[in-house]
Scaffold this motif. Structure first.
Motif, PDB file in Angstrom:
ATOM      1  N   GLN A  64       0.832  -1.197   0.000  1.00 30.39           N
ATOM      2  CA  GLN A  64       0.000   0.000   0.000  1.00 30.39           C
ATOM      3  C   GLN A  64       0.874   1.258   0.000  1.00 30.39           C
ATOM      4  O   GLN A  64       1.764   1.396   0.827  1.00 30.39           O
ATOM      5  N   PRO A  65       0.646   2.177  -0.934  1.00 27.44           N
ATOM      6  CA  PRO A  65       1.446   3.406  -0.954  1.00 27.44           C
ATOM      7  C   PRO A  65       1.037   4.337   0.191  1.00 27.44           C
ATOM      8  O   PRO A  65      -0.038   4.212   0.749  1.00 27.44           O
ATOM      9  N   ASP A  66       1.889   5.282   0.511  1.00 28.32           N
ATOM     10  CA  ASP A  66       1.588   6.283   1.529  1.00 28.32           C
ATOM     11  C   ASP A  66       0.510   7.208   0.951  1.00 28.32           C
ATOM     12  O   ASP A  66       0.765   7.958   0.005  1.00 28.32           O
ATOM     13  N   LEU A  67      -0.685   7.161   1.557  1.00 28.10           N
ATOM     14  CA  LEU A  67      -1.809   7.898   0.996  1.00 28.10           C
ATOM     15  C   LEU A  67      -1.653   9.408   1.092  1.00 28.10           C
ATOM     16  O   LEU A  67      -2.186  10.124   0.236  1.00 28.10           O
ATOM     17  N   SER A  68      -0.957   9.906   2.060  1.00 27.42           N
ATOM     18  CA  SER A  68      -0.773  11.353   2.147  1.00 27.42           C
ATOM     19  C   SER A  68       0.059  11.853   0.963  1.00 27.42           C
ATOM     20  O   SER A  68      -0.213  12.908   0.392  1.00 27.42           O
ATOM     21  N   VAL A  69       1.033  11.064   0.557  1.00 26.84           N
ATOM     22  CA  VAL A  69       1.849  11.423  -0.608  1.00 26.84           C
ATOM     23  C   VAL A  69       1.018  11.300  -1.884  1.00 26.84           C
ATOM     24  O   VAL A  69       1.057  12.175  -2.759  1.00 26.84           O
TER      25      VAL A  69
END
Length: 164
Positions: free
Chosen positions: A2-7
């Motif tokens: 899962q990618p960093d959602l804030s980024v």
């Protein structure tokens, strides 16, 4: 993974909002759908994502489609009272009733000018709705005679109506 959602949000949130706003014409709804898009990603942590941008656009497009369907179901067309006044009434106006009565009286007068046998045939066919064969059986005459009497009646009435 899962990618960093804030980024991801800071990278793609603005363009996603612009995409939705162009299609909706409403910035508030577009912002809501962007948030729903990212919530959708958060709710599926097990999903393997190869291209996060394409994945976000696919979710946003589906949310947009669902939003439009819901709006269409909720939509009730309003009609101004003036427009209702212009709609055709279920009942004819008094003028239309009077005009229809006059026309009916004219037709009755024209039918009364015909010979009695022709009047009977005309009434059975045109008023009672009997077919030529049924009129012929009823009056014990040939279908050909029925057709000739009807042709005579129609020719007489057409001639008299044109003469007026």
């Amino acid at each position: 993974m899962q990618p960093d959602l804030s980024v991801v949000f800071s990278s793609h949130g603005g363009e996603l909002r612009s995409y939705l706003q162009r299609r909706l014409g409403d910035g508030h709804i577009a912002s809501d759908l962007v948030q729903d898009t990212f919530l959708n990603v958060l709710e599926r942590p097990e999903t393997s994502i190869q291209d996060i941008r394409a994945y976000l656009y696919a979710i946003a497009r589906n949310l947009l489609i669902n939003h439009r369907k819901q709006e269409a179901r909720r939509r009730t067309e309003t009609c101004a009272p003036e427009a209702l006044a212009e709609m055709a009434a279920d009942q004819p106006s008094p003028e239309e009733v009077a005009d229809s009565r006059l026309q009916l009286e004219r037709i009755h007068a024209l039918v009364r000018e015909l010979p009695q046998r022709t009047q009977d045939i005309f009434a059975l066919n045109r008023i009672d709705g009997l077919t030529h064969a049924q009129v012929a059986r009823e009056l014990r005459i040939s279908e050909s005679a029925v057709q000739k009497h009807l042709a005579l009646a129609i020719a007489h009435m057409t001639h008299r109506l044109r003469a007026r």
